[in-house]
Design a protein around this motif. Structure first.
Motif, short mmCIF file in Angstrom:
data_model
loop_
_atom_site.label_atom_id
_atom_site.label_comp_id
_atom_site.label_asym_id
_atom_site.label_seq_id
_atom_site.Cartn_x
_atom_site.Cartn_y
_atom_site.Cartn_z
N GLY A 136 0.84 -1.19 0.00
CA GLY A 136 0.00 0.00 0.00
C GLY A 136 0.87 1.23 0.00
N ARG A 137 0.28 2.39 0.37
CA ARG A 137 1.05 3.63 0.40
C ARG A 137 1.96 3.68 1.61
NH1 ARG A 137 -2.34 8.60 -1.85
NH2 ARG A 137 -2.87 7.62 -3.82
N GLU A 138 3.10 4.31 1.47
CA GLU A 138 4.03 4.56 2.57
C GLU A 138 4.28 3.33 3.43
OE1 GLU A 138 2.21 7.72 4.69
OE2 GLU A 138 2.14 9.01 2.93
N GLY A 139 4.55 2.22 2.77
CA GLY A 139 4.89 1.00 3.51
C GLY A 139 3.71 0.34 4.19
N ALA A 140 2.50 0.77 3.88
CA ALA A 140 1.34 0.06 4.41
C ALA A 140 1.12 -1.17 3.53
CB ALA A 140 0.11 0.96 4.37
#
Ligand SMILES: Nc1ncnc2c1ncn2[C@@H]1O[C@H](COP(=O)(O)OP(=O)(O)OP(=O)(O)O)[C@@H](O)[C@H]1O
Ligand SMILES: [Mg+2]
Length: 499
Positions: free
Chosen positions: A207-211
Motif C-alpha cells: 500500500g502507500r508509505e509502507g502500508a
C-alpha cells in the motif's frame, strides 16, 4: 516468516545470552540494553513478543511495557525477574504483561512461555473477537448492516487502519461498506479485491508509505461474490496469522451474507405467496362488497324517505365502511397483478406537487413545514404517472404521518446527466424507524399505524421496480427518515415502453 522478538535488559551479559539462545530457536531477535532504542525499534516495525527485564535503571520494565503498548497495544510482553520478586511480577501481569519469567532461565520454560505467548494470547483474543463479530453478523437480517458488521469486525480482528467490503454487481465491484479512515486510493483496494476474487485466496499488495493491503474473497455458493479488503497502518506488514485470520473472518462473513440473501429470498417468496392468497381473497370479497354497498345505499335512501334520520345515519356509516373495505380490496387486487406500464413523458415536479397537495389535504399536520428543493435541470421522465403517483403519494404521506408539530418534510430532486437518472428524496424529521420496522416495512400488511393497511411501501417498491428504478431508505429512530427514489428518465432498450 521469522517471528520477531524484542529483548531488553540493562545487564549486557543477559542480553547477549538471550540473543544467542533465541536466535538458535529460530527467532529474529532485536536485543538492547537501552530504553529509547527499544521504543524506537517498536515504532519502526511490529514485534511478535517482547521480553523485558523488570528491574532496569533508570526506567523499569513496567514503564517500558507501557511505552511499548502505547505503540503496539496487543504485543505480548514477558517480564523477566530474579527470584524473590514474584509479587512485583504478579503486579506486572495485572498491568498488562502476558506472563513472567524467573531468572535464571530454564531452557524449556523459556521456550514454552514464548510459544504460549505467541499462540494462546493471539487465539484467546481472536476467539473472543470472532465470537463477538459472529454474534453481530447473526443478529441482523439486513444486508447493509451485515456488511457494516463485516467491515467493523475485520478492522477489529486484524487491527487494520480501514476495511472496505466490495460486492460484485453486474460485473462491477461496488464498495458496499467502509469502516476506518477514508482510503487514500479506492482503486488500489479495488484491484486487490479483484485479485483475491480471481485467485480465490487472500492476497497481499503493497500500500502507500509502507502500508499493506490484504484482500480476502467472500465466497458464496457460486464462487466469489465480493471481497473484504483491509489496509494496515504504514510500516505494518501483515503476518501469516493476519492472513489466516482474515480468511477465517471472510469465510464467516460469507456465511452471514449467504444467510441474509436466503432470508431476503424467503421473505420475498413468502411475500409472493401471501400476495397470491390476498389476491384470491380480495377477488372473493369484491362482488359481495359491491352488493352490500348497493343494499346499504337502498336502505339509506328508504330510511331517509321515511323520515328516520337516525336510521339513515347508521346506514350511511355502513356505506362508508363498505367503501373503505372496497378501496382496500381494490388495492390488494392491484398489488397482486402488477400493472402494465403506460409510460408518457411526465413532468416529475408537477407530479410531486400534486402528491404533496393531496397528502397535505389528507393528513392534516398542523405546524409542519414542507420544503421543496427541485432541480430545474430535471427533464421530463418517461414513466407511468398513474402508478408513480400512488408510490410517491404513499412516501409523502408516510413522511407527513411520521411528523409532529415543528417537523419538516423536504422533497428534493436532482438530475444526473451521465447516468440519465432523476433522484427524488423525501426526507422527514419525524419518528424514524426501529430495526424491526426497517426490516419489515415492505412486508404486505405490515403497519405500525392504528388506521394503516400496511400496503403503501410494498406498492411503492413494486411500482419503482417496474420502472427499473431503485428505492432506498435511511432511518434513525427519533431523528427521521430519508427515502431515496432513483428513476431512469427513459426505459433501457428492450425494457418495454408502452407510450
Ligand atoms: N417516513 C417514515 N417514518 C417512519 N416510519 C415509516 C415511514 N415510512 C414508513 N414507515 C413505517 O413503515 C410502515 C409501513 O409503511 P406502509 O406505507 O407500507 O404502511 P402504512 O403507512 O402503515 O399504511 P398504508 O397502507 O396506509 O400506507 C409504517 O406503518 C411505518 O411504521
Ligand atoms: Mg403508508
Amino acid at each position: 516468516m521469522k517471528r520477531r522478538i524484542l529483548v531488553v535488559d540493562d545487564d549486557a551479559a543477559i542480553v547477549e545470552v538471550l540473543e544467542m539462545r533465541l536466535t538458535t530457536m529460530g527467532f529474529d531477535v532485536t536485543a538492547t540494553v537501552d530504553f529509547q532504542t527499544a521504543v524506537t525499534a517498536v515504532e519502526a516495525g511490529r514485534f511478535d513478543v517482547a521480553l523485558l527485564d523488570l528491574r532496569m535503571e533508570p526506567a523499569d520494565g513496567i514503564a517500558l511495557m507501557e511505552a511499548v503498548h502505547a505503540r503496539q497495544p496487543r504485543l505480548p510482553v514477558l517480564i523477566m525477574t530474579a527470584h524473590g520478586t514474584i509479587e512485583t511480577a504478579v503486579t506486572a501481569v495485572q498491568r498488562g504483561a502476558f506472563d513472567y519469567l524467573t531468572k535464571p532461565f530454564l531452557r524449556d520454560e523459556l521456550r514454552a512461555k514464548i510459544v504460549r505467548a505467541l499462540t494462546s494470547r493471539r487465539w484467546a483474543r481472536d476467539r473472543e473477537r470472532l465470537l463477538a463479530v459472529g454474534q453481530t453478523l447473526a443478529s441482523s437480517g439486513i444486508m447493509a448492516r451485515v456488511l457494516d458488521a463485516v467491515a467493523q469486525g475485520a478492522v477489529e480482528t486484524t487491527e487494520a487502519e480501514r476495511c472496505v467490503v466490495f460486492q460484485q454487481d453486474h460485473g462491477r465491484l461496488v464498495p458496499m461498506a467502509s469502516v476506518g479512515s477514508t482510503p487514500p486510493s479506492w482503486s488500489s483496494l479495488e484491484t486487490a479485491a479483484a485479485a483475491a476474487m480471481a485467485k480465490g485466496l487472500p492476497v497481499t499488495f503493497p500500500g502507500r508509505e509502507g502500508a499493506a493491503i490484504v484482500a480476502a474473497p467472500l465466497v458464496a455458493q457460486r464462487g466469489p461474490a465480493g471481497a473484504v479488503v483491509i489496509e494496515t497502518a504504514p510500516g505494518i506488514e501483515p503476518t501469516d496469522d493476519d492472513l489466516e485470520l482474515l480468511a477465517l473472518f471472510s469465510s464467516q462473513a460469507a456465511v452471514a451474507v449467504r444467510n441474509t440473501h436466503e432470508l431476503e429470498r424467503l421473505r420475498s417468496g413468502a411475500l409472493a405467496a401471501l400476495g397470491r392468497m390476498a389476491t384470491e381473497v380480495a377477488h372473493e370479497l369484491k362482488n359481495p362488497l359491491a352488493g352490500l354497498r348497493l343494499y346499504a345505499r337502498h336502505l339509506e335512501a328508504r330510511l331517509g324517505r321515511n323520515g328516520d334520520a337516525d336510521g339513515a345515519g347508521l346506514a350511511q356509516k355502513i356505506t362508508a365502511t363498505v367503501d373503505h373495505l372496497a378501496t382496500v380490496v381494490q388495492e390488494i387486487t392491484a398489488f397482486g397483478r402488477p400493472p402494465e406500464l403506460h409510460r408518457v413523458p411526465t413532468a416529475i415536479h408537477a407530479l410531486l406537487d400534486e402528491c404533496l397537495a393531496f397528502a397535505q389535504a389528507k393528513c392534516q399536520a398542523p405546524g409542519v413545514e414542507v420544503v421543496r428543493a427541485y432541480d430545474a435541470a430535471c427533464p421530463d421522465v418517461l414513466l407511468d404517472p398513474r402508478e408513480l403517483r400512488k408510490a410517491f403519494l404513499n412516501l409523502v404521506l408516510n413522511g407527513l404521518e411520521a411528523l409532529t408539530a415543528g417537523g419538516r418534510l423536504t422533497v428534493t430532486t436532482a438530475y444526473t446527466a451521465d447516468t440519465r437518472t432523476v433522484t427524488t428524496t423525501i426526507e422527514d424529521t419525524g419518528a424514524g424507524m426501529s430495526e424491526e420496522t426497517l426490516s419489515r416495512m415492505f412486508d404486505l400488511f405490515f403497519t405500525t399505524k392504528p388506521q394503516g393497511t400496511g400496503l403503501g411501501m410494498a406498492l411503492a417498491r413494486s411500482v419503482i421496480d417496474l420502472h427499473a428504478g431503485a428505492l432506498s431508505i435511511d432511518s434513525t429512530p427519533g431523528q427521521g427518515t430519508r427515502v431515496t427514489v432513483r428513476l431512469p428518465i427513459e426505459p433501457a432498450t428492450g425494457d418495454g415502453a408502452h407510450a
